[in-house]
Design a protein around this motif. Structure first.
Motif, PDB file in Angstrom:
ATOM      1  N   GLU A 214       0.828  -1.209   0.000  1.00 14.61           N
ATOM      2  CA  GLU A 214       0.000   0.000   0.000  1.00 14.61           C
ATOM      3  C   GLU A 214       0.865   1.263   0.000  1.00 14.61           C
ATOM      4  OE1 GLU A 214      -3.183  -0.555   2.775  1.00 14.61           O
ATOM      5  OE2 GLU A 214      -3.663   1.599   2.755  1.00 14.61           O
ATOM      6  N   ARG A 215       1.933   1.237   0.793  1.00 15.77           N
ATOM      7  CA  ARG A 215       2.771   2.422   0.969  1.00 15.77           C
ATOM      8  C   ARG A 215       3.743   2.624  -0.197  1.00 15.77           C
ATOM      9  NH1 ARG A 215       7.773   2.921   3.534  1.00 15.77           N
ATOM     10  NH2 ARG A 215       7.700   0.696   3.996  1.00 15.77           N
ATOM     11  N   LEU A 216       4.350   1.521  -0.687  1.00 14.07           N
ATOM     12  CA  LEU A 216       5.424   1.657  -1.676  1.00 14.07           C
ATOM     13  C   LEU A 216       4.960   1.469  -3.118  1.00 14.07           C
ATOM     14  CD1 LEU A 216       8.310  -0.307   0.136  1.00 14.07           C
ATOM     15  CD2 LEU A 216       8.042   2.177  -0.066  1.00 14.07           C
ATOM     16  N   ILE A 217       3.959   0.619  -3.302  1.00 12.08           N
ATOM     17  CA  ILE A 217       3.588   0.248  -4.673  1.00 12.08           C
ATOM     18  C   ILE A 217       2.388   1.058  -5.176  1.00 12.08           C
ATOM     19  CG2 ILE A 217       2.889  -1.682  -6.171  1.00 12.08           C
ATOM     20  CD1 ILE A 217       5.753  -1.988  -5.028  1.00 12.08           C
ATOM     21  N   TRP A 218       1.388   1.231  -4.328  1.00  7.95           N
ATOM     22  CA  TRP A 218       0.164   1.861  -4.798  1.00  7.95           C
ATOM     23  C   TRP A 218       0.318   3.301  -5.295  1.00  7.95           C
ATOM     24  CZ3 TRP A 218      -4.389  -0.318  -1.318  1.00  7.95           C
ATOM     25  CH2 TRP A 218      -4.566  -1.662  -1.662  1.00  7.95           C
ATOM     26  N   PRO A 219       1.267   4.085  -4.764  1.00 10.53           N
ATOM     27  CA  PRO A 219       1.404   5.446  -5.321  1.00 10.53           C
ATOM     28  C   PRO A 219       2.029   5.492  -6.724  1.00 10.53           C
ATOM     29  CG  PRO A 219       2.353   5.295  -3.091  1.00 10.53           C
ATOM     30  CD  PRO A 219       2.098   3.906  -3.564  1.00 10.53           C
ATOM     31  N   LEU A 220       2.606   4.371  -7.178  1.00 10.29           N
ATOM     32  CA  LEU A 220       3.318   4.388  -8.457  1.00 10.29           C
ATOM     33  C   LEU A 220       2.345   4.380  -9.639  1.00 10.29           C
ATOM     34  CD1 LEU A 220       6.003   1.629  -7.676  1.00 10.29           C
ATOM     35  CD2 LEU A 220       6.308   4.125  -7.559  1.00 10.29           C
ATOM     36  N   PRO A 221       2.784   4.955 -10.766  1.00  7.93           N
ATOM     37  CA  PRO A 221       1.945   4.864 -11.966  1.00  7.93           C
ATOM     38  C   PRO A 221       1.812   3.415 -12.436  1.00  7.93           C
ATOM     39  CG  PRO A 221       4.059   5.935 -12.454  1.00  7.93           C
ATOM     40  CD  PRO A 221       4.007   5.737 -10.978  1.00  7.93           C
ATOM     41  N   CYS A 222       0.674   3.092 -13.020  1.00  4.77           N
ATOM     42  CA  CYS A 222       0.405   1.713 -13.476  1.00  4.77           C
ATOM     43  C   CYS A 222       1.496   1.190 -14.399  1.00  4.77           C
ATOM     44  CB  CYS A 222      -0.930   1.660 -14.206  1.00  4.77           C
ATOM     45  SG  CYS A 222      -2.323   1.998 -13.140  1.00  4.77           S
ATOM     46  N   ARG A 223       2.069   2.066 -15.205  1.00  6.23           N
ATOM     47  CA  ARG A 223       3.089   1.636 -16.173  1.00  6.23           C
ATOM     48  C   ARG A 223       4.318   1.024 -15.499  1.00  6.23           C
ATOM     49  NH1 ARG A 223       3.762   3.784 -21.128  1.00  6.23           N
ATOM     50  NH2 ARG A 223       5.442   2.258 -21.183  1.00  6.23           N
ATOM     51  N   LYS A 224       4.471   1.248 -14.198  1.00  8.57           N
ATOM     52  CA  LYS A 224       5.615   0.643 -13.488  1.00  8.57           C
ATOM     53  C   LYS A 224       5.454  -0.863 -13.328  1.00  8.57           C
ATOM     54  CE  LYS A 224       8.341   4.110 -12.635  1.00  8.57           C
ATOM     55  NZ  LYS A 224       9.714   4.138 -13.150  1.00  8.57           N
ATOM     56  N   ILE A 225       4.239  -1.364 -13.551  1.00  6.04           N
ATOM     57  CA  ILE A 225       4.038  -2.807 -13.513  1.00  6.04           C
ATOM     58  C   ILE A 225       4.585  -3.391 -14.806  1.00  6.04           C
ATOM     59  CG2 ILE A 225       2.311  -4.655 -13.589  1.00  6.04           C
ATOM     60  CD1 ILE A 225       0.574  -2.961 -11.734  1.00  6.04           C
ATOM     61  N   ASN A 226       5.538  -4.302 -14.667  1.00  4.76           N
ATOM     62  CA  ASN A 226       6.121  -4.948 -15.833  1.00  4.76           C
ATOM     63  C   ASN A 226       5.033  -5.761 -16.519  1.00  4.76           C
ATOM     64  OD1 ASN A 226       8.305  -7.579 -16.628  1.00  4.76           O
ATOM     65  ND2 ASN A 226       8.517  -5.524 -17.398  1.00  4.76           N
ATOM     66  N   GLY A 227       4.655  -5.356 -17.735  1.00  3.34           N
ATOM     67  CA  GLY A 227       3.548  -6.021 -18.422  1.00  3.34           C
ATOM     68  C   GLY A 227       2.442  -5.043 -18.771  1.00  3.34           C
ATOM     69  N   ILE A 228       2.422  -3.886 -18.125  1.00  2.00           N
ATOM     70  CA  ILE A 228       1.493  -2.827 -18.536  1.00  2.00           C
ATOM     71  C   ILE A 228       2.270  -1.889 -19.454  1.00  2.00           C
ATOM     72  CG2 ILE A 228       0.035  -0.898 -17.804  1.00  2.00           C
ATOM     73  CD1 ILE A 228      -0.750  -2.392 -15.380  1.00  2.00           C
ATOM     74  N   GLY A 229       1.992  -2.008 -20.734  1.00  2.00           N
ATOM     75  CA  GLY A 229       2.690  -1.212 -21.739  1.00  2.00           C
ATOM     76  C   GLY A 229       1.920   0.060 -22.045  1.00  2.00           C
ATOM     77  N   PRO A 230       2.349   0.774 -23.080  1.00  4.12           N
ATOM     78  CA  PRO A 230       1.699   2.043 -23.426  1.00  4.12           C
ATOM     79  C   PRO A 230       0.215   1.879 -23.746  1.00  4.12           C
ATOM     80  CG  PRO A 230       3.555   1.568 -24.920  1.00  4.12           C
ATOM     81  CD  PRO A 230       3.502   0.461 -23.927  1.00  4.12           C
ATOM     82  N   LYS A 231      -0.147   0.764 -24.420  1.00  2.00           N
ATOM     83  CA  LYS A 231      -1.555   0.572 -24.820  1.00  2.00           C
ATOM     84  C   LYS A 231      -2.467   0.425 -23.617  1.00  2.00           C
ATOM     85  CE  LYS A 231      -1.972  -1.598 -29.367  1.00  2.00           C
ATOM     86  NZ  LYS A 231      -2.029  -2.939 -29.971  1.00  2.00           N
ATOM     87  N   THR A 232      -2.119  -0.532 -22.741  1.00  2.00           N
ATOM     88  CA  THR A 232      -2.937  -0.764 -21.550  1.00  2.00           C
ATOM     89  C   THR A 232      -2.908   0.473 -20.659  1.00  2.00           C
ATOM     90  OG1 THR A 232      -2.402  -3.104 -21.670  1.00  2.00           O
ATOM     91  CG2 THR A 232      -3.322  -2.320 -19.606  1.00  2.00           C
ATOM     92  N   GLY A 233      -1.726   1.096 -20.572  1.00  6.42           N
ATOM     93  CA  GLY A 233      -1.607   2.314 -19.774  1.00  6.42           C
ATOM     94  C   GLY A 233      -2.584   3.379 -20.236  1.00  6.42           C
ATOM     95  N   ALA A 234      -2.692   3.550 -21.554  1.00  5.31           N
ATOM     96  CA  ALA A 234      -3.598   4.561 -22.104  1.00  5.31           C
ATOM     97  C   ALA A 234      -5.049   4.185 -21.842  1.00  5.31           C
ATOM     98  CB  ALA A 234      -3.345   4.720 -23.602  1.00  5.31           C
ATOM     99  N   ARG A 235      -5.357   2.890 -21.960  1.00  4.01           N
ATOM    100  CA  ARG A 235      -6.738   2.457 -21.708  1.00  4.01           C
ATOM    101  C   ARG A 235      -7.128   2.662 -20.251  1.00  4.01           C
ATOM    102  NH1 ARG A 235      -8.138  -3.326 -23.629  1.00  4.01           N
ATOM    103  NH2 ARG A 235     -10.170  -2.773 -22.733  1.00  4.01           N
ATOM    104  N   LEU A 236      -6.179   2.365 -19.344  1.00  9.14           N
ATOM    105  CA  LEU A 236      -6.455   2.578 -17.919  1.00  9.14           C
ATOM    106  C   LEU A 236      -6.689   4.064 -17.660  1.00  9.14           C
ATOM    107  CD1 LEU A 236      -3.813   0.121 -16.397  1.00  9.14           C
ATOM    108  CD2 LEU A 236      -6.305  -0.103 -16.237  1.00  9.14           C
ATOM    109  N   LEU A 237      -5.855   4.881 -18.283  1.00 11.80           N
ATOM    110  CA  LEU A 237      -5.963   6.334 -18.120  1.00 11.80           C
ATOM    111  C   LEU A 237      -7.331   6.827 -18.587  1.00 11.80           C
ATOM    112  CD1 LEU A 237      -3.833   8.259 -17.024  1.00 11.80           C
ATOM    113  CD2 LEU A 237      -3.246   8.877 -19.375  1.00 11.80           C
TER     114      LEU A 237
END
Ligand SMILES: [Mg+2]
Length: 409
Positions: A214-237
């Motif tokens: 919760e403290r270290l991971i949740w504040p990060l942008p989704c794209r920091k997850i290995n496997g979330i690329g630009p496409k999925t990142g844009a869809r999430l956005l």
């Protein structure tokens, strides 16, 4: 010590790997803006030019560390279509980075030193640092030239301070052996470890526990997850989801509705820091085979006895390979090449895994009966595929009926 060791997985990433390897031979360039890219290395170019232009001294390949900084080629003088393979940390604030054209980069950071790529050298150091790791922690998954996953779970020091003690030992041992630094993240799984290794770069160690998500991971942008690329990142956005925490706040059901069953499930798990993938020590072989080319072309009928002996030897060799590597297989096949160079293969999948030479010979013999053998043979091969690790097939008293599943995952 808890009765069952907690799963601790490390991700180790070498710091600015190519640049750091170059700095070992050109320490005078350390800390300067530098890009590596363009043509291949012309080993003696610099030395040759030095001997012409700075003849006050006889320069040799041992003098690389003495080459004056002002003698290195600069990005501003580059003409061509090459791209950047890597940029040093000092060059990055100028807006240059991997895959950018060198001439475009030259407009942004003309004063950067330009070095050609030397993959032979990078591979040599890659082998060296991985060897150091394997000697300390043998369960290591190779993820490319400058990164690996390591299973710390059962290794001495792998649980102490969440893995920090072992990470420190590995970091120091790699530095002592190669002069190179790396960053290590240690976490309950690969997904979190990969993110953690970036927290403290360069030369850092980051420890993540489930309770830190919760403290270290949740504040990060989704794209920091290995496997979330630009496409999925844009869809999430487009759904208003920027951070991993916002992703974690979505219902699994909502994610499945919007991203499909497997992708939605994966997004939900990833956002909650769940990842069960094992550390795979080496790429699993797809099959094991042996083949032999004959001294003279053999005929299936006239040279039957000789062929039979060769066939048996091949089956025994394959069986030996399987047993030595700890595999058993279900698909047994043959390969033939005729005197007109035509290649024919046949295989059969049997009911049970085997590494038994006689069984392999028997099934391969059945395969042979399905081939037109009127032409002479040049080559004969025996192959066993659909492999499983024999250790994974040991009958378990708890669930014998599932003993032959799940070895891949
Ligand atoms: Mg790296």
């Amino acid at each position: 010590m808890p009765a069952v060791a907690r799963r601790r997985i490390a991700h180790l990433d070498m710091d600015a790997f190519y640049a750091s390897v170059e700095w070992l031979r050109y320490p005078q360039l350390k800390g300067l803006p530098m890009v590596i890219g363009g043509g291949r290395r012309q080993e003696d170019d610099l030395i040759g030019r030095l001997n012409v232009e700075r003849p006050e001294r006889h320069w040799t390949a041992d003098d690389l560390a003495d080459i004056p900084v002002d003698f290195f080629p600069l990005l501003r003088d580059y003409v061509g279509r090459g791209v950047i393979t890597t940029a040093s940390y000092a060059a990055r604030p100028f807006g240059v980075g991997s895959a950018m054209g060198l001439m475009k980069a030259a407009r942004r950071c003309p004063q950067a030193i330009l070095l050609p790529v030397d993959f032979d050298q990078y591979r040599k150091y890659s082998r060296a640092f991985k060897q150091v790791i394997r000697e300390i922690a043998p369960v290591m998954e190779d993820r490319g030239i400058d990164e690996v996953y390591i299973d710390f779970t059962g290794v001495p020091g792998g649980q102490r301070e969440g893995g920090r003690v072992l990470a420190r030992l590995i970091q120091k041992s790699i530095f002592d052996a190669t002069g190179l630094s790396c960053s290590i993240g240690v976490a309950p799984n690969k997904l979190l470890a990969k993110m953690a290794s970036e927290f403290n770069k360069p030369n850092g160690i980051s420890i993540v526990h489930e309770t830190d998500i919760e403290r270290l991971i949740w504040p990060l942008p989704c794209r920091k997850i290995n496997g979330i690329g630009p496409k999925t990142g844009a869809r999430l956005l487009s759904h208003g989801i920027t951070t991993i925490g916002e992703l974690a706040a979505r219902e699994r059901h909502w994610l499945i509705t919007n991203f499909g069953n497997s992708h939605g499930t994966w997004l939900h798990d990833a956002a909650h820091g769940r990842d069960a993938r094992p550390v795979v020590t080496e790429s699993e072989p797809v099959s094991v085979s042996r083949e032999t080319t004959f001294d003279r072309d053999l005929h299936a009928v006239r040279d039957r006895a000789e062929l039979g002996v060769i066939f048996t030897e091949l089956a025994e060799a394959v069986a030996g390979d399987l047993q030595r590597k700890g595999y058993v297989g279900k698909t047994i096949g043959i390969k033939l090449r005729f005197d007109d160079f035509k290649i024919v293969t046949r295989d059969t999948t049997v009911g049970e895994h085997t590494s038994d030479a006689r069984r392999i010979r028997q099934v391969a013999g059945q395969c042979l009966k399905r081939v037109d053998l009127s032409r002479r043979l040049r080559l004969l091969g025996v192959r066993v595929g659909s492999l499983a690790r024999s250790a994974d097939l040991q009958p378990s008293s708890e669930a014998p009926e599932t003993a032959d599943t799940g070895w891949l995952f």
